[in-house]
Scaffold this active site. Structure first.
Site, PDB file in Angstrom:
ATOM      1  N   HIS A  54       0.829  -1.196   0.000  1.00 23.84           N
ATOM      2  CA  HIS A  54       0.000   0.000   0.000  1.00 23.84           C
ATOM      3  C   HIS A  54       0.870   1.256   0.000  1.00 23.84           C
ATOM      4  O   HIS A  54       2.084   1.192   0.203  1.00 23.84           O
ATOM      5  CB  HIS A  54      -0.939  -0.014   1.203  1.00 23.84           C
ATOM      6  CG  HIS A  54      -2.001  -1.060   1.117  1.00 23.84           C
ATOM      7  ND1 HIS A  54      -2.982  -1.207   2.066  1.00 23.84           N
ATOM      8  CD2 HIS A  54      -2.243  -2.020   0.183  1.00 23.84           C
ATOM      9  CE1 HIS A  54      -3.782  -2.208   1.732  1.00 23.84           C
ATOM     10  NE2 HIS A  54      -3.345  -2.721   0.599  1.00 23.84           N
ATOM     11  N   GLU A  56       1.384   3.771   2.003  1.00 27.15           N
ATOM     12  CA  GLU A  56       2.167   4.121   3.177  1.00 27.15           C
ATOM     13  C   GLU A  56       3.450   3.295   3.262  1.00 27.15           C
ATOM     14  O   GLU A  56       4.525   3.816   3.580  1.00 27.15           O
ATOM     15  CB  GLU A  56       1.338   3.894   4.451  1.00 27.15           C
ATOM     16  CG  GLU A  56       0.059   4.708   4.508  1.00 27.15           C
ATOM     17  CD  GLU A  56      -1.156   3.964   3.962  1.00 27.15           C
ATOM     18  OE1 GLU A  56      -2.238   4.084   4.549  1.00 27.15           O
ATOM     19  OE2 GLU A  56      -1.006   3.258   2.931  1.00 27.15           O
ATOM     20  N   ARG A 212      -7.707   0.769 -25.897  1.00 28.90           N
ATOM     21  CA  ARG A 212      -6.666   0.756 -26.925  1.00 28.90           C
ATOM     22  C   ARG A 212      -5.948   2.094 -27.075  1.00 28.90           C
ATOM     23  O   ARG A 212      -4.802   2.126 -27.494  1.00 28.90           O
ATOM     24  CB  ARG A 212      -7.281   0.363 -28.282  1.00 28.90           C
ATOM     25  CG  ARG A 212      -7.929  -1.007 -28.293  1.00 28.90           C
ATOM     26  CD  ARG A 212      -8.474  -1.382 -29.663  1.00 28.90           C
ATOM     27  NE  ARG A 212      -9.524  -0.479 -30.113  1.00 28.90           N
ATOM     28  CZ  ARG A 212     -10.805  -0.577 -29.742  1.00 28.90           C
ATOM     29  NH1 ARG A 212     -11.174  -1.508 -28.879  1.00 28.90           N
ATOM     30  NH2 ARG A 212     -11.699   0.276 -30.198  1.00 28.90           N
ATOM     31  N   SER A 227     -30.540 -11.078 -22.880  1.00 28.92           N
ATOM     32  CA  SER A 227     -31.592 -11.858 -22.215  1.00 28.92           C
ATOM     33  C   SER A 227     -31.743 -13.257 -22.776  1.00 28.92           C
ATOM     34  O   SER A 227     -31.942 -14.223 -22.040  1.00 28.92           O
ATOM     35  CB  SER A 227     -32.929 -11.108 -22.308  1.00 28.92           C
ATOM     36  OG  SER A 227     -32.887  -9.930 -21.538  1.00 28.92           O
ATOM     37  N   LEU A 300     -31.244  -0.030 -23.899  1.00 26.51           N
ATOM     38  CA  LEU A 300     -30.592  -0.380 -22.641  1.00 26.51           C
ATOM     39  C   LEU A 300     -30.285   0.868 -21.825  1.00 26.51           C
ATOM     40  O   LEU A 300     -30.415   0.858 -20.582  1.00 26.51           O
ATOM     41  CB  LEU A 300     -29.318  -1.179 -22.895  1.00 26.51           C
ATOM     42  CG  LEU A 300     -28.556  -1.648 -21.649  1.00 26.51           C
ATOM     43  CD1 LEU A 300     -29.467  -2.392 -20.678  1.00 26.51           C
ATOM     44  CD2 LEU A 300     -27.363  -2.524 -22.033  1.00 26.51           C
TER      45      LEU A 300
END
Length: 363
Positions: A54, A56, A212, A227, A300
């Protein structure tokens, strides 16, 4: 503890470092750290990738023999207090002898949620939090969403004409916006954990949905809402695997053909025989997906809005007109009263090449 100009500058630097992990830290947050002694930076670092040290720990390791005892650490997110893939960062700061830790925001992860700050306080370290908190939250908006709501932050990206059209009536849409806007959109793809589209876009445009135009250390998961499992086995989106197809019904033969191309099939039906979009968002959250970029068609797009899955709109408007018969941005039902309009808060407007990029959030 009051915020000084120096505190502001060092935390701003920590945020700048955190942004270097923009494309690679998921499912972890993006975090930066700066260690300061007598107003001089003696170590700095950022979290690069899940499983790696991490911020730190990286900053402490960069001290090159300099002692951190008595120093101040500026961290964009509360140091973790639990063992995950790596040991607790709060312990590392305590063991290094820090005198003061300044934190931009508390960690929304229930495994931390103030415990890291408490551990520092208990060790006698002076702690302050909330400095440049808004900037830190914005940088990790998807992580915060997943930790607090159990679902990712979803941006809905649309490329449209000035009169709000996304394609001609015959489906042709390449290219409405210019190359600069398309390159910019790839940067938003790169920071996302998943790219979401629908079967209509797969059939009409046969997109790859890969990054890309910018350098990235990983490709996002590609999610297709389909679906009836109508995705062609030779669809470009299946190339290279790392694809999740969300369906409302299973079909043994079609599933087998898609799995042979490396796709995972997830059946999540709602009462109307469509994919349950809210359940899908929760499933993506369980899989550690922080940010989703939806690049879909009118229908959608409308469904995502109606099901309250959209957090932010990312709209590129080109200085062209396509006319009334062209396809719109969102397949939404007609309103009889303006009181039913969806209100937005515009958070950014900027020019990208010849196109205008608008970011707006649902009010």
């Amino acid at each position: 503890m009051s915020l000084s100009a120096a505190d502001h500058a060092f935390m701003a630097r920590a945020l700048q470092l955190a942004r270097r992990g923009l494309y690679g830290t998921a499912p972890n947050p993006r975090v930066g750290c700066v260690i300061v002694m007598n107003d001089n930076v003696i170590g700095e670092g950022w979290h690069e990738k899940a499983g790696l040290p991490h911020a730190e720990v990286v900053a402490l390791a960069a001290l090159a023999g300099t002692q951190a005892r008595g120093a101040t650490a500026y961290v964009t997110l509360e140091p973790c207090s639990h063992f995950g893939r790596t040991p607790p960062c709060a312990d590392a700061l305590v063991n290094a002898g820090l005198a003061r830790v300044v934190v931009a925001m508390q960690d929304p992860n229930p495994l931390v949620a103030g415990q890291g700050l408490a551990k520092l306080n208990a060790a006698g370290i002076e702690v302050a939090s909330g400095f440049l908190q808004d900037e830190a939250t914005e940088l990790n908006i998807g992580f915060v969403s997943r930790m607090t709501r159990g679902r990712p932050w979803l941006r809905l990206k649309v490329a449209a004409s000035l009169d709000g059209k996304t394609a001609l009536n015959n489906g042709v849409s390449q290219w409405i916006t210019g190359p600069e806007a398309r390159r910019d959109a790839h940067a938003w793809r790169a920071r996302s954990c998943a790219i979401l589209t629908g079967i209509g876009t797969v059939r009409d445009d046969n997109p790859r949905l890969t990054v890309r135009e910018v350098q990235t250390t990983r490709q996002p998961l590609r999610v297709v809402i389909d679906s009836r499992l109508e995705t062609p086995p030779d669809a470009a989106v299946l190339e290279g695997g790392n694809v999740l197809i969300a369906a409302a019904q299973d079909d043994a033969a079609r599933s087998a053909a898609l799995r042979a191309r490396g796709a995972e099939i997830l059946v999540l039906p709602n009462a109307q025989g469509k994919v349950d979009l809210a359940d899908l968002m929760q499933e993506l959250g369980r899989r550690g997906i922080n940010e989703v970029l939806a690049e879909a068609g009118t229908r959608l797009n409308g469904s995502l809005l109606r099901e309250n899955c959209v957090d932010e709109l990312l709209i590129y408007q080109a200085p062209i007109l396509l006319g009334d018969l062209a396809r719109g941005m969102f397949g939404l039902t007609e309103l009889a009263d303006l009181a039913g309009a969806r209100h937005l808060n515009v958070v950014e407007r900027r020019m990208v090449g010849t196109d205008c990029r608008i970011r707006a959030r649902l009010a």
